[in-house]
Write a protein that holds these residues in place. Structure first.
Motif, mmCIF file in Angstrom:
data_model
loop_
_atom_site.group_PDB
_atom_site.id
_atom_site.type_symbol
_atom_site.label_atom_id
_atom_site.label_comp_id
_atom_site.label_asym_id
_atom_site.label_seq_id
_atom_site.Cartn_x
_atom_site.Cartn_y
_atom_site.Cartn_z
ATOM 1 N N GLU A 1 1.359 -6.835 2.537
ATOM 2 C CA GLU A 1 0.576 -8.238 2.167
ATOM 3 C C GLU A 1 -0.366 -8.595 3.451
ATOM 4 N N LEU A 2 0.065 -9.086 4.617
ATOM 5 C CA LEU A 2 -0.543 -9.084 5.664
ATOM 6 C C LEU A 2 -2.123 -7.974 5.688
ATOM 7 N N LEU A 3 -1.763 -6.928 5.921
ATOM 8 C CA LEU A 3 -3.391 -6.068 6.065
ATOM 9 C C LEU A 3 -4.013 -6.656 4.282
ATOM 10 N N ASP A 4 -3.483 -6.911 3.393
ATOM 11 C CA ASP A 4 -4.475 -6.933 2.209
ATOM 12 C C ASP A 4 -4.994 -8.508 3.116
ATOM 13 N N LYS A 5 -4.159 -9.107 2.876
ATOM 14 C CA LYS A 5 -5.038 -10.704 2.977
ATOM 15 C C LYS A 5 -6.126 -10.464 4.205
ATOM 16 N N ALA B 1 0.188 1.866 -3.510
ATOM 17 C CA ALA B 1 -1.213 0.325 -2.686
ATOM 18 C C ALA B 1 -2.553 1.173 -2.431
ATOM 19 N N ARG B 2 -1.140 2.774 -1.249
ATOM 20 C CA ARG B 2 -2.222 3.237 -0.525
ATOM 21 C C ARG B 2 -3.211 4.181 -1.368
ATOM 22 N N GLU B 3 -2.585 5.411 -2.082
ATOM 23 C CA GLU B 3 -3.513 6.104 -2.599
ATOM 24 C C GLU B 3 -5.038 5.031 -3.293
ATOM 25 N N ALA B 4 -3.909 4.022 -4.149
ATOM 26 C CA ALA B 4 -5.031 3.192 -4.951
ATOM 27 C C ALA B 4 -6.311 2.684 -3.418
ATOM 28 N N ALA B 5 -5.856 2.400 -2.190
ATOM 29 C CA ALA B 5 -6.518 2.287 -1.223
ATOM 30 C C ALA B 5 -7.843 3.066 -0.718
ATOM 31 N N LEU C 1 -9.075 1.185 6.611
ATOM 32 C CA LEU C 1 -9.474 0.727 7.212
ATOM 33 C C LEU C 1 -8.519 -0.553 7.283
ATOM 34 N N ARG C 2 -7.567 -0.383 6.944
ATOM 35 C CA ARG C 2 -6.423 -0.653 7.269
ATOM 36 C C ARG C 2 -5.593 -0.111 8.351
ATOM 37 N N ILE D 1 -13.476 -9.893 2.806
ATOM 38 C CA ILE D 1 -14.174 -10.250 1.940
ATOM 39 C C ILE D 1 -15.011 -11.051 1.587
ATOM 40 N N ASP D 2 -14.277 -11.950 1.314
ATOM 41 C CA ASP D 2 -14.275 -13.436 1.152
ATOM 42 C C ASP D 2 -15.230 -13.393 2.428
#
Length: 432
Positions: A102-106, A139-143, A60-61, A112-113
């Motif tokens: 950070e941009l992609l995470d936000k 971060a990527r492996e967790a995603a 998705l990112r 989601i919000d």
């Protein structure tokens, strides 16, 4: 004395992104069909089905990043870093990578919000010493461990956007209700008024009613109105419709490098939004037909996939007919989207008989029998064929002749417009 100092508000880049415009760009990614069941070997088409739909947050990112690049919403420095180039300052390069992450995470968090997406499971942090960001970062492996899915709000929004695009392609159109050849008492006058009959909507034609009273008793006050004086306006009769959308999810719907199933799903979502907002008295149900047939809720439609299946058209028609006969509507119709010939049949003992070579007479006979039963029960079948082989053209023409329906030979680019135009312009007819 206390003072308050005001400064100019500088929004973050993530806050400036239009989420609805972004979702519209991501529609194909979010609705992509893929192939169910993993790798599959077919004696005629060879190996296929290896690329399963990636529903991870990492995918998705990447899709969001591509959409931001395509729409020109990234800074030149960010684009430079994404191209693998350096700004000349290693510290600045690292800072830009952090800002992108950070941009992609936000943006994902905003989706989601605001209720467009949800996640299925929590990330599992890897062991060992790894960098936080970068291709091999934690971060990527967790995603990659987190799976996302569309919510009902997200599905409804994509249906609205698809409908808007399709109607824009058609042009201006009024689609408040289904037009028919019948007149009845309603709100908008369409013809000369007539005498009131018990049970009519009391949409009085005041001038005609008073004229009847004056002709009977002459000019005088008060005016004495009697039952026979009442005149009502005639309006166009508005019918209610029950629709079953039959989607072919056999293996051919995603072969040859073309995904024909995703556009069909988008049309289904658009029809759902159209019916819910403009035709609240109508209903839409979805049936997938393959080796057998099954009805699925609209919430599952976005995640439906094709598979290593044949095409059991007769079973799909049988299920659709049963669904429609259970609904009390003025018009019952089947919209069938397919790209192949009937190649499977459910035998009386429950076994599935298949024959992919040509049009099998036994399969055709049972399919035509179901078409005839639909006609006998007043169910109209409109077929949208995504292929133009000579044998398929003849099959579709026969189906249309039996049920007095329509046949459209279209492609993935024009499928939605054809279906919506047919749905909105169709007039109720009695099939006997």
């Amino acid at each position: 004395m206390r003072y308050t100092t005001y400064s100019r508000y500088l929004p973050e880049l993530a806050d400036t992104v239009n989420l609805q415009g972004l979702l519209d760009q991501l529609a194909d990614f979010l609705l992509q069909s893929g192939f169910a069941g993993g790798p599959y070997s077919h004696p005629f088409w060879g190996e296929f089905g290896e690329d399963d739909s990636d529903r991870s947050l990492d995918a998705l990112r990447q899709a969001i990043l591509q959409a931001l690049m395509d729409s020109g919403q990234l800074t030149p420095e960010m684009l430079q870093v994404l191209r693998g180039e350096s700004t000349g300052d290693a510290q600045r390069d690292a800072e830009l990578q952090r800002q992108l992450a950070e941009l992609l995470d936000k943006i994902v968090q905003r989706l989601i919000d605001e209720g467009y997406l949800n996640v299925k499971e929590a990330p599992q942090m890897p062991a060992g010493q790894q960098p936080l960001f970068g291709p091999g970062g934690m971060a990527r492996e967790a995603a990659q461990q987190v799976q996302f899915s569309l919510t009902e709000k997200g599905i409804d929004f994509l249906g609205y956007k698809t409908l808007k695009h399709l109607l824009g392609g058609i042009g201006k159109s009024s689609f408040g209700a289904h037009e028919t050849e019948h007149l009845d008492t309603g709100i908008e006058a369409e013809a000369a008024s007539r005498k009131y009959v018990f049970g009519d909507t009391l949409n009085l034609d005041v001038n005609a009613t008073l004229t009847n009273a004056l002709e009977r008793e002459g000019l005088g006050v008060p005016i004495n109105l009697e039952y026979d004086d009442l005149m009502v306006n005639q309006a166009e009769y508005r019918s209610s419709s029950a629709t079953v959308l039959m989607l072919d999810c056999s293996h051919s719907m995603i072969l040859y490098g073309e995904d024909r199933f995703t556009p069909a799903k988008k049309v289904a979502l658009a029809l759902t939004h159209l019916i819910r907002t403009q035709f609240p008295g109508d209903s839409l149900r979805v049936v997938l037909f393959h080796d057998t047939a099954e009805e699925i809720p609209l919430a599952r439609l976005a995640h439906a996939q094709v598979g290593p299946y044949h095409t059991n058209t007769a079973e799909g028609l049988k299920l659709a007919r049963r669904i429609l006969l259970a609904q009390r509507k003025d018009m019952r119709q089947i919209i069938m989207i397919t790209d192949g010939k009937p190649s499977a049949l459910t035998l009386p003992d429950g076994r599935i008989y298949v024959n992919s070579m040509g049009l099998d007479p036994q399969i055709l006979k049972e399919t035509y029998r179901e078409v005839a039963l639909c006609r006998r029960n007043g169910v109209l079948i409109n077929t949208f064929m995504l292929a133009r082989d000579r044998s398929l053209v003849e099959f579709v023409k026969t189906v249309s002749a039996i049920c007095r329906g329509k046949a459209y030979f279209t492609n993935t680019m024009t499928l939605g417009q054809f279906i919506l135009m047919d749905f909105m312009r169709r007039k109720t007819r009695r099939v006997s």
